[in-house]
Design an enzyme around this catalytic site. Structure first.
Site, PDB file in Angstrom:
ATOM      1  CG  ASP A 137     -13.544 -45.587  62.776  1.00 42.94           C
ATOM      2  OD1 ASP A 137     -14.640 -45.030  62.946  1.00 42.94           O
ATOM      3  OD2 ASP A 137     -12.579 -45.028  62.210  1.00 42.94           O
ATOM      4  CG  ASP A 180     -13.891 -44.477  58.677  1.00 39.30           C
ATOM      5  OD1 ASP A 180     -14.998 -44.150  59.157  1.00 39.30           O
ATOM      6  OD2 ASP A 180     -12.811 -44.223  59.210  1.00 39.30           O
ATOM      7  CD  GLU A 181     -18.602 -45.273  62.387  1.00 37.82           C
ATOM      8  OE1 GLU A 181     -18.545 -45.822  63.504  1.00 37.82           O
ATOM      9  OE2 GLU A 181     -18.941 -44.099  62.209  1.00 37.82           O
TER      10      GLU A 181
HETATM   11  P1  TTP Z   1     -13.651 -40.647  61.111  1.00 37.51           P
HETATM   12  O1  TTP Z   1     -13.596 -42.145  61.279  1.00 37.51           O
HETATM   13  O2  TTP Z   1     -14.424 -39.860  62.106  1.00 37.51           O
HETATM   14  O3  TTP Z   1     -12.180 -40.044  61.101  1.00 37.51           O
HETATM   15  P2  TTP Z   1     -10.839 -40.635  60.507  1.00 37.51           P
HETATM   16  O4  TTP Z   1     -11.017 -41.977  59.926  1.00 37.51           O
HETATM   17  O5  TTP Z   1     -10.253 -39.603  59.570  1.00 37.51           O
HETATM   18  O6  TTP Z   1      -9.894 -40.686  61.772  1.00 37.51           O
HETATM   19  P3  TTP Z   1      -9.918 -41.712  63.004  1.00 37.51           P
HETATM   20  O7  TTP Z   1      -8.615 -42.428  62.962  1.00 37.51           O
HETATM   21  O8  TTP Z   1     -10.041 -40.845  64.204  1.00 37.51           O
HETATM   22  O9  TTP Z   1     -11.089 -42.618  62.794  1.00 37.51           O
HETATM   23  O10 TTP Z   1     -14.254 -40.297  59.692  1.00 37.51           O
HETATM   24  C1  TTP Z   1     -13.965 -41.087  58.546  1.00 37.51           C
HETATM   25  C2  TTP Z   1     -13.806 -40.219  57.327  1.00 37.51           C
HETATM   26  O11 TTP Z   1     -14.991 -39.464  57.113  1.00 37.51           O
HETATM   27  C3  TTP Z   1     -12.673 -39.211  57.466  1.00 37.51           C
HETATM   28  O12 TTP Z   1     -11.427 -39.749  57.054  1.00 37.51           O
HETATM   29  C4  TTP Z   1     -13.145 -38.091  56.601  1.00 37.51           C
HETATM   30  C5  TTP Z   1     -14.650 -38.170  56.626  1.00 37.51           C
HETATM   31  N1  TTP Z   1     -15.201 -37.108  57.471  1.00 37.51           N
HETATM   32  C6  TTP Z   1     -15.684 -35.948  56.861  1.00 37.51           C
HETATM   33  O13 TTP Z   1     -15.688 -35.839  55.642  1.00 37.51           O
HETATM   34  N2  TTP Z   1     -16.171 -34.942  57.653  1.00 37.51           N
HETATM   35  C7  TTP Z   1     -16.168 -35.022  59.026  1.00 37.51           C
HETATM   36  O14 TTP Z   1     -16.602 -34.085  59.709  1.00 37.51           O
HETATM   37  C8  TTP Z   1     -15.663 -36.222  59.644  1.00 37.51           C
HETATM   38  C9  TTP Z   1     -15.630 -36.357  61.145  1.00 37.51           C
HETATM   39  C10 TTP Z   1     -15.187 -37.231  58.830  1.00 37.51           C
HETATM   40 MG    MG Z   2     -12.029 -43.485  61.032  1.00 38.41          MG
END
Ligand code: TTP
Ligand code: MG
Length: 411
Positions: free
Chosen positions: A14, A109-110
């Protein structure tokens, strides 16, 4: 009861603060500053992503931008550039595919990688004595190589969780954030989860956390003491899954797939019908299911297509696009209903109705005019409650508008 013989090696990858980190790679002057993606602080939207610098001020995803501004006025607020995120996402997954042919992309992103048989967790002496070689070496070294490959391809930092199943691998990658690797060895799942909050289990939302707190459950260890029957009575089938998850058990396989380009739902009527009300009610139900899928991927859709198959097996499809991407049932349904009007010209019974939502994009909040923006945000809040209730009680728990007509009918 689930069979626990399956012993896989799964990596969950992720990206750290994905959208915000992509902005930092594209604009290096942002490095080290608090970065918030979602729109200007004056917009009515919410935070999509916050860099770890911004998180130090308490800024979190899904928080109103205005609140983020109060917490961290010096942050750089950006509208978001979906095309760039998609490009980086593709490159992350490409790197993953050079490590395993079985890569399941779970969001932009995962990804889960099935690394079973590709890594060897035994100590080097045992490995040498055996004479057998795996494609990669030790899981931790392999995860480090994967991180480096992604960094070289994109400039981004990712966290990796390694475990015998998807659930624990995903929780482990969260635990390793930002930038780390966490490995939960086989047999260590229950101990790893014991001290966590029930809300740390993926899929356990605020509403479930609240209901569990009524049963005096806040930690995962406490969840295990609740009789499975009681969980089943309280949460339905989800209660059984919850019980298994509390012990770190999960038998889902990693499925090689990519993010969808479109999301469709269709159904064949048990009896062919020329009752427009029935077709319309079913259409609402299909739209609701497709829209739910769009929301659960944090995406929006712009194009709606409706398909009818008549008793003579002829298929008729019509499509229309919204001015902007959306994710809410009633917006898609208005378009779908107009399309149904245009398709409703044959004096022939209908066998099948279907809907497809396409032109999918990541939902990064949007800036319409003031009124539209507020309506969109209100709808967003409404639908997130609807989704929570449906997650808890099943899809039929809430029926809107015309879908009421087809409650109890097979879909
Ligand atoms: P995430 O992997 O949940 O968050 P992140 O990558 O920003 O942070 P982390 O280091 O905790 O993983 O989500 C990935 C992307 O998806 C995030 O950068 C933006 C998008 N996203 C949205 O657009 N709306 C949302 O509600 C969430 C949770 C994420
Ligand atoms: Mg993320």
């Amino acid at each position: 009861m689930m069979n626990q013989d399956v012993r896989r090696t799964i990596f969950h990858v992720d990206a750290d603060a994905f959208f915000a980190s992509v902005e930092e790679v594209l604009h290096p002057r942002l490095r080290g500053k608090p970065v918030i993606v979602g729109g200007p602080p004056s917009a009515r939207g919410v935070v999509a992503a916050a860099s770890y610098e911004a998180r130090r001020f308490g800024v979190r995803a899904a928080m109103p931008l205005a609140r983020a501004y109060r917490l961290c006025p010096q942050a750089v607020f950006l509208p978001g550039s979906f095309h760039e995120y998609k490009r980086f996402s593709d490159r992350i997954f490409e790197s993953c595919r050079s490590f395993s042919p079985v890569v399941e992309t779970a969001s932009l992103d995962e990804a889960f990688l099935d690394m079973t048989g590709a890594v060897d967790a035994r100590d080097p002496a045992a490995r040498r004595a055996d004479g057998l070689r795996t494609l990669f070496g030790h899981p931790l070294e392999t995860a480090e190589q994967l991180k480096q490959a992604i960094r070289a391809a994109t400039g981004l930092s990712v966290s990796v969780g390694i475990a015998a199943n998807k659930l624990v691998a995903k929780i482990a990658s969260g635990f390793a954030k930002p930038g780390g690797i966490a490995w939960v060895k086989w047999g260590g799942e229950a101990a790893f989860l014991a001290g966590m909050n029930v809300g740390d289990i993926p899929g356990v939302g605020r509403a479930t956390v609240e209901r569990l707190s009524l049963l005096n459950v806040d930690r995962v260890a406490a969840l295990r003491t609740i009789p499975e029957k009681l969980l089943r009575r309280t949460f339905g089938v989800a209660g059984e899954t919850l019980f298994q998850y509390a012990w770190g058990r999960d038998n889902r396989a990693v499925e090689a797939r990519t993010l969808p380009r479109s999301i469709g739902r269709e159904t064949t009527f048990e009896h062919d019908t020329c009752d427009r009300e029935i077709v319309s009610a079913m259409l609402w139900r299909l739209v609701a299911r497709a829209a739910r899928q769009v929301r659960s991927l944090h995406m929006t859709a712009r194009t709606v297509s409706v398909k009818l198959r008549f008793v003579d097996f002829s298929i008729h499809v019509k499509s229309a696009s919204l001015p902007e991407g959306d994710r809410h049932d009633h917006v898609f349904f208005q378009v779908a209903e107009r399309l149904l009007d245009r398709l409703w010209h044959r004096r022939m019974r209908v066998r099948l109705v279907g809907v497809t939502l396409s032109k999918l994009s990541q939902d990064v909040g949007r800036q319409g005019d003031f009124f539209q923006g507020r309506r969109y945000e209100k709808a967003r809040a409404l639908y997130s409650s609807i989704d929570r209730i449906r997650d808890r009680f099943g899809f039929a728990a809430i029926a809107q508008g015309r879908a009421v007509h087809c409650l109890g009918k097979p879909s």
